[in-house]
Motif scaffolding. Structure first.
Motif, PDB file in Angstrom:
ATOM      1  N   ARG A  14       8.307   1.335  43.166  1.00  0.00           N
ATOM      2  CA  ARG A  14       8.219   2.766  43.457  1.00  0.00           C
ATOM      3  C   ARG A  14       6.778   3.120  43.814  1.00  0.00           C
ATOM      4  N   HIS A  57       6.619  11.463  38.835  1.00  0.00           N
ATOM      5  CA  HIS A  57       7.497  10.387  39.308  1.00  0.00           C
ATOM      6  C   HIS A  57       7.223   9.026  38.668  1.00  0.00           C
ATOM      7  N   PRO A  59       5.323   6.377  39.512  1.00  0.00           N
ATOM      8  CA  PRO A  59       5.499   5.231  40.411  1.00  0.00           C
ATOM      9  C   PRO A  59       4.778   3.994  39.881  1.00  0.00           C
ATOM     10  N   THR A  87       0.501   2.898  36.323  1.00  0.00           N
ATOM     11  CA  THR A  87       0.505   3.004  37.784  1.00  0.00           C
ATOM     12  C   THR A  87      -0.741   2.332  38.350  1.00  0.00           C
TER      13      THR A  87
END
Length: 238
Positions: A14, A57, A59, A87
């Protein structure tokens, strides 16, 4: 948590993409879309928005332009690494931003790519950082070393000697691991190359970072390049 403590991502990688130019964002998204194992989950037009969207989110990787309004990419990288260490950060740079590359390195970025580089490098860099590795575009690595040599820190020969002295304190196995860090390999890839279990490589990486006095794998990779330590080619290339 250092990226050296992460493992290979399960499922799609992601990604958040942040750049103040919509066309650049669209280009990055299009390149990443060529890999079915990568999913762009959010886009941001500045560093402040990037941090907020990373929080929303979560990611695996944030791809950040260096120069953005409100909050630039370096400040955003530092905030992401401080508050959301899961991340990894990949910075997009240009040839005129050598000093920014060094600042981003200090902010904890794990990947550095030249905007004018090959599209394949973007995919490789995102995947490497998602797997916990550092990814220095060969052009970026060369520019970083050259820029360091041109600063008040000393001439290139002096920096290389200083790097070799730092590396001299490593064990032979740690030197092997450092060489592969310089090649941008993840823990799993290093384990396969050196015929070790991944947990052992993880321990060696932590030791290498501590002995070199650096905070992340990308900084260790720069030391490897300065010291002239490069990994041997894969068996099929020998």
């Amino acid at each position: 948590m250092n990226r050296s403590d992460t493992t290979t991502v399960a499922g799609p990688v992601r990604v958040l993409v942040a750049d103040d130019e919509p066309m650049i964002r669209a280009g990055v998204r299009a390149v990443l879309a060529t890999d079915p194992g990568i999913e762009v989950v959010a886009e941001a037009a500045d560093g402040h928005e990037a941090v907020e969207l990373v929080r929303a989110h979560r990611p695996h990787v944030a791809v950040l332009d260096v120069r953005m309004p409100r909050t630039d990419g370096i400040e955003a990288a530092a905030e992401i690494r401080r508050t959301l260490p899961g991340t990894g950060v990949v910075m997009l740079t240009t040839f005129g931003e050598d000093d920014c590359i060094l600042r981003a390195l200090g902010a904890g970025a794990a990947g550095f790519l030249i905007k004018s580089g090959e599209p394949e490098e973007l995919v490789a860099g995102v995947r490497a950082v998602a797997d916990g590795a550092a990814y220095l575009s060969p052009k970026v690595a060369a520019r970083v070393v050259a820029h360091l040599a041109s600063t008040g820190a000393g001439a290139l020969a002096e920096r290389r000697e200083a790097a070799r002295e730092r590396v001299a304190g490593l064990t032979p196995r740690e030197r092997d691991v450092l060489a592969h860090l310089g090649g941008g390999l993840s823990n799993g890839q290093i384990a396969r190359r050196l015929h070790l279990v991944e947990g052992t490589v993880k321990a060696h990486v932590s030791s290498v970072l501590a002995r070199l006095g650096v905070d992340n794998r990308a900084a260790a990779a720069v030391v490897a390049h300065e010291a002239g330590i490069l990994p041997p080619p894969p068996p099929e290339q020998r």
